[in-house]
Scaffold this motif. Sequence first.
Motif, short mmCIF file in Angstrom:
data_model
loop_
_atom_site.label_atom_id
_atom_site.label_comp_id
_atom_site.label_asym_id
_atom_site.label_seq_id
_atom_site.Cartn_x
_atom_site.Cartn_y
_atom_site.Cartn_z
N GLN A 62 -9.81 -18.18 -1.56
CA GLN A 62 -10.15 -19.60 -1.66
C GLN A 62 -10.34 -20.03 -3.11
O GLN A 62 -10.07 -21.19 -3.45
N ALA A 63 -10.76 -19.11 -3.96
CA ALA A 63 -10.95 -19.42 -5.38
C ALA A 63 -9.66 -19.25 -6.17
O ALA A 63 -9.65 -19.47 -7.39
N GLY A 64 -8.57 -18.85 -5.50
CA GLY A 64 -7.30 -18.64 -6.20
C GLY A 64 -7.28 -17.38 -7.03
O GLY A 64 -6.61 -17.33 -8.07
N VAL A 65 -7.99 -16.34 -6.57
CA VAL A 65 -8.10 -15.08 -7.31
C VAL A 65 -7.41 -13.96 -6.54
O VAL A 65 -7.70 -13.74 -5.36
N GLN A 66 -6.51 -13.26 -7.22
CA GLN A 66 -5.87 -12.08 -6.66
C GLN A 66 -6.66 -10.84 -7.07
O GLN A 66 -6.88 -10.61 -8.26
N VAL A 67 -7.11 -10.06 -6.11
CA VAL A 67 -7.81 -8.81 -6.39
C VAL A 67 -6.78 -7.70 -6.60
O VAL A 67 -5.87 -7.53 -5.77
N LEU A 68 -6.90 -6.98 -7.70
CA LEU A 68 -6.09 -5.80 -7.99
C LEU A 68 -7.04 -4.66 -8.33
O LEU A 68 -7.78 -4.76 -9.30
N ALA A 69 -7.03 -3.61 -7.53
CA ALA A 69 -7.88 -2.45 -7.78
C ALA A 69 -7.05 -1.37 -8.48
O ALA A 69 -5.91 -1.12 -8.07
N VAL A 70 -7.61 -0.74 -9.50
CA VAL A 70 -6.86 0.22 -10.31
C VAL A 70 -7.65 1.52 -10.47
O VAL A 70 -8.84 1.49 -10.81
N SER A 71 -6.96 2.65 -10.24
CA SER A 71 -7.54 3.96 -10.57
C SER A 71 -6.43 4.82 -11.15
O SER A 71 -5.25 4.47 -11.08
N CYS A 72 -6.81 5.96 -11.68
CA CYS A 72 -5.85 6.89 -12.27
C CYS A 72 -5.30 7.88 -11.24
O CYS A 72 -4.62 8.82 -11.59
N ASP A 73 -5.59 7.63 -9.97
CA ASP A 73 -5.09 8.48 -8.90
C ASP A 73 -3.63 8.15 -8.59
O ASP A 73 -3.14 7.08 -8.94
N SER A 74 -2.95 9.05 -7.88
CA SER A 74 -1.56 8.80 -7.50
C SER A 74 -1.50 7.71 -6.43
O SER A 74 -2.45 7.53 -5.65
N ARG A 75 -0.39 7.02 -6.39
CA ARG A 75 -0.22 5.96 -5.39
C ARG A 75 -0.18 6.55 -3.98
O ARG A 75 -0.50 5.86 -3.02
N PHE A 76 0.18 7.81 -3.86
CA PHE A 76 0.26 8.44 -2.55
C PHE A 76 -1.14 8.62 -1.93
O PHE A 76 -1.34 8.34 -0.75
N SER A 77 -2.09 9.05 -2.73
CA SER A 77 -3.46 9.16 -2.21
C SER A 77 -4.05 7.77 -1.97
O SER A 77 -4.75 7.55 -0.99
N GLN A 78 -3.72 6.83 -2.85
CA GLN A 78 -4.19 5.45 -2.66
C GLN A 78 -3.64 4.86 -1.36
O GLN A 78 -4.33 4.12 -0.66
N LYS A 79 -2.39 5.18 -1.03
CA LYS A 79 -1.76 4.67 0.20
C LYS A 79 -2.52 5.15 1.43
O LYS A 79 -2.84 4.35 2.33
N VAL A 80 -2.82 6.44 1.48
CA VAL A 80 -3.55 6.99 2.63
C VAL A 80 -4.90 6.31 2.76
O VAL A 80 -5.31 5.89 3.84
N TRP A 81 -5.60 6.18 1.64
CA TRP A 81 -6.94 5.58 1.63
C TRP A 81 -6.89 4.12 2.05
O TRP A 81 -7.69 3.66 2.87
N ALA A 82 -5.94 3.36 1.50
CA ALA A 82 -5.81 1.93 1.83
C ALA A 82 -5.51 1.75 3.32
O ALA A 82 -6.06 0.86 3.97
N ASP A 83 -4.63 2.59 3.85
CA ASP A 83 -4.29 2.49 5.26
C ASP A 83 -5.50 2.82 6.14
O ASP A 83 -5.75 2.15 7.14
N GLN A 84 -6.26 3.82 5.74
CA GLN A 84 -7.45 4.21 6.51
C GLN A 84 -8.50 3.10 6.52
O GLN A 84 -9.18 2.88 7.52
N LYS A 85 -8.66 2.41 5.41
CA LYS A 85 -9.74 1.43 5.25
C LYS A 85 -9.31 -0.01 5.49
O LYS A 85 -10.15 -0.92 5.50
N GLY A 86 -8.03 -0.26 5.65
CA GLY A 86 -7.56 -1.61 5.94
C GLY A 86 -7.60 -2.56 4.76
O GLY A 86 -7.79 -3.76 4.94
N TRP A 87 -7.41 -2.03 3.57
CA TRP A 87 -7.40 -2.89 2.39
C TRP A 87 -6.06 -3.59 2.30
O TRP A 87 -5.00 -2.97 2.37
N THR A 88 -6.10 -4.90 2.12
CA THR A 88 -4.88 -5.70 2.05
C THR A 88 -4.51 -6.07 0.62
O THR A 88 -3.43 -6.60 0.39
N PHE A 89 -5.37 -5.80 -0.32
CA PHE A 89 -5.07 -6.07 -1.72
C PHE A 89 -4.42 -4.83 -2.34
O PHE A 89 -4.62 -3.71 -1.86
N PRO A 90 -3.65 -4.99 -3.41
CA PRO A 90 -2.98 -3.85 -4.02
C PRO A 90 -3.96 -2.88 -4.68
O PRO A 90 -4.91 -3.29 -5.35
N LEU A 91 -3.71 -1.59 -4.45
CA LEU A 91 -4.35 -0.51 -5.20
C LEU A 91 -3.29 -0.02 -6.17
O LEU A 91 -2.21 0.43 -5.74
#
Length: 153
Positions: A62-91
């Motif tokens: 609603q505020a026109g803000v895109q959330v982008l979460a960043v870590s130094c982990d591989s995208r493969f581990s981030q994918k599993v985690w995002a799918d498990q937790k239902g995150w819709t914003f990019p990791l």
Amino acid sequence: MAIDVGQPAPAFTLKDQDGTDVSLSDFAGEKAVALVFYPFTFTGVCEGELCELRDDIAEYEQAGVQVLAVSCDSRFSQKVWADQKGWTFPLLSDFWPHGAVAQAYGVFNEDLGCAIRATFLIGKDGVLVDTFATDSLGTAREKERYTAAIGKL
């Protein structure tokens, strides 16, 4: 931190959990960006923070803000985690070159090889509006701090 409020945010392109390139410039003139650095995938405090962002995502949209979460982990581990937790914003994976974006933002912990817990609110014009971090990896950012930052847009 390496950049101050009022300065242009360092440009970057990173892969998200699905392997798609995401650049800060993708949002220029369209949306502000909450760039949320977190230390490690699959850890308790990080999970709590990202779940809070997920649960409050309508406020950011609603505020026109895109959330982008960043870590130094591989995208493969981030994918599993995002799918498990239902995150819709990019990791975003700052895996290689390891921590390059975190370094550009001045939030890379050399001793641990991870980003510190820091947030940068970047305006539609690419200029840093606000920034905040915690004193330790084990301390979560407070929701009120995000609300205050968004109020500066």
